[in-house]
Design an enzyme around this catalytic site. Structure first.
Site, short mmCIF file in Angstrom:
data_model
loop_
_atom_site.label_atom_id
_atom_site.label_comp_id
_atom_site.label_asym_id
_atom_site.label_seq_id
_atom_site.Cartn_x
_atom_site.Cartn_y
_atom_site.Cartn_z
N LYS A 23 -7.41 -8.02 5.82
CA LYS A 23 -6.57 -8.97 6.54
C LYS A 23 -5.34 -8.41 7.38
O LYS A 23 -4.79 -9.10 8.07
CB LYS A 23 -5.88 -9.51 5.11
CG LYS A 23 -7.07 -10.17 4.32
CD LYS A 23 -6.48 -10.70 3.34
CE LYS A 23 -7.33 -11.25 2.07
NZ LYS A 23 -6.81 -11.57 0.81
N GLY A 24 -5.00 -7.04 7.03
CA GLY A 24 -3.73 -6.63 7.50
C GLY A 24 -3.58 -6.73 9.09
O GLY A 24 -2.56 -6.72 9.59
N ASP A 82 -4.33 -2.69 11.42
CA ASP A 82 -2.96 -2.56 11.39
C ASP A 82 -2.59 -1.20 11.35
O ASP A 82 -1.63 -0.51 12.19
CB ASP A 82 -2.64 -3.42 10.26
CG ASP A 82 -3.15 -3.17 8.97
OD1 ASP A 82 -4.26 -2.38 8.90
OD2 ASP A 82 -2.86 -3.58 7.74
N ASP A 108 -4.48 5.25 8.50
CA ASP A 108 -3.99 6.09 7.36
C ASP A 108 -4.84 7.31 7.13
O ASP A 108 -4.93 8.48 7.92
CB ASP A 108 -3.67 5.15 6.41
CG ASP A 108 -2.66 6.08 5.05
OD1 ASP A 108 -2.33 7.25 5.21
OD2 ASP A 108 -2.66 5.37 3.97
N LYS A 125 -0.24 6.40 11.49
CA LYS A 125 0.52 7.19 10.47
C LYS A 125 0.46 8.60 10.42
O LYS A 125 -0.65 9.07 10.65
CB LYS A 125 0.03 6.48 9.00
CG LYS A 125 1.16 5.63 8.38
CD LYS A 125 0.76 5.71 6.90
CE LYS A 125 1.25 4.23 6.24
NZ LYS A 125 1.10 4.08 5.03
N PHE A 145 5.27 3.75 3.25
CA PHE A 145 4.39 2.50 3.08
C PHE A 145 5.02 1.31 3.75
O PHE A 145 6.18 1.25 3.53
CB PHE A 145 4.43 2.21 1.57
CG PHE A 145 3.24 1.04 1.32
CD1 PHE A 145 1.77 1.43 1.08
CD2 PHE A 145 3.69 -0.39 1.22
CE1 PHE A 145 0.91 0.48 1.12
CE2 PHE A 145 2.37 -1.35 1.13
CZ PHE A 145 1.33 -0.72 1.00
N VAL A 146 4.57 0.68 4.77
CA VAL A 146 4.96 -0.36 5.57
C VAL A 146 4.49 -1.79 4.98
O VAL A 146 3.59 -1.87 4.58
CB VAL A 146 4.83 0.01 6.95
CG1 VAL A 146 5.77 1.22 7.38
CG2 VAL A 146 3.45 0.26 7.23
N ASP A 170 0.96 -6.23 3.76
CA ASP A 170 1.40 -6.55 2.65
C ASP A 170 1.51 -5.44 1.71
O ASP A 170 0.90 -4.29 1.77
CB ASP A 170 0.61 -7.62 2.10
CG ASP A 170 -0.72 -6.94 1.54
OD1 ASP A 170 -1.54 -6.21 2.29
OD2 ASP A 170 -1.17 -7.14 0.35
N ARG A 187 3.86 -10.37 4.51
CA ARG A 187 2.87 -10.59 5.65
C ARG A 187 3.64 -11.42 6.61
O ARG A 187 3.27 -11.29 7.75
CB ARG A 187 1.50 -11.18 5.18
CG ARG A 187 0.54 -10.22 4.60
CD ARG A 187 -0.76 -10.89 4.56
NE ARG A 187 -1.82 -10.30 3.60
CZ ARG A 187 -2.38 -9.29 3.43
NH1 ARG A 187 -2.45 -8.50 4.64
NH2 ARG A 187 -3.25 -8.81 2.54
#
Ligand code: IMP
Ligand code: MG
Length: 180
Positions: A45-46, A105, A108, A136, A157-158, A164, A170
């Site tokens: 979803k991000g 998004d 990582d 990242k 952590f963003v 989210d 979000r």
């Protein structure tokens, strides 16, 4: 996990204006490569806010991509990766012989995009590229680099701009970090 009612402080890392300007440039880079038969695949979803803005920037750059969605899970209700990726909702379209750009998004550990690339490659995509909002500065679990990247980002952590923590934040129009 934060208490749902506890308000956490969020510090802006990339403002809405910075993101808008960068996406225009990024869409220009993608268009300059003259992709043919392009299918854009946001990994949900991000990535949904990033993808929605990037698609309109691609339109402004005169591209006419098709779009389909892939929902993968890697982070669930947690700030750390489970280390395992699974398909929650698959694509509808056939990717065979197509040029696909995966939109995510955050890059990582790399597991999510590596999983998505392997999946589409096994289905016969002609070319698979990746485009991420944030790369990242974190150790990768698998070796993968993004073909297109809006911003490199510290290993914090963003949230916001689609991202989210436990389904919250979000809706924020900027990328921020949680300050505990
Ligand atoms: P990877 O598989 O470890 O590369 O993780 C990528 C996925 O984890 C991304 O698609 C994001 O959805 C999620 N993720 C990684 N870091 C963050 C973060 O700081 N905030 C929110 N989601 C994140
Ligand atoms: Mg994601």
């Amino acid at each position: 996990m934060p208490d749902r009612n506890a308000e956490l402080r969020i510090e802006t890392i990339y403002s809405a204006d910075q993101i808008r300007a960068r996406l225009e440039t990024l869409a220009g880079e993608i268009a300059a490569a003259k992709p043919q038969n392009l299918l854009v695949v946001p990994v949900l979803k991000g990535s949904f806010v990033f993808a929605a803005d990037l698609l309109r920037a691609l339109h402004a750059a005169n591209l006419t991509p098709e779009v389909d969605f892939l929902t993968l899970s890697s982070y669930r209700k947690s700030r750390t990766s489970l280390g395992q990726v699974s398909i929650l909702r698959d694509l509808d379209l056939d990717v065979q012989n197509r040029h696909v750009i995966l939109i995510d998004d955050v890059l990582d550990s790399g597991r999510t995009l590596a999983f998505a690339k392997d999946l589409l490659s096994a289905r016969g995509a002609a070319r698979i590229e990746t485009c991420v909002l944030l790369d990242k500065n974190a150790p990768r679990a698998v070796s993968i680099e993004a073909d297109y990247c809006a911003f490199t980002c510290p290993n914090v952590f963003v949230v916001g701009y689609g991202m989210d923590v436990a389904h919250r934040y979000r809706e924020l129009p900027f990328v921020g970090r949680l300050v505990d």
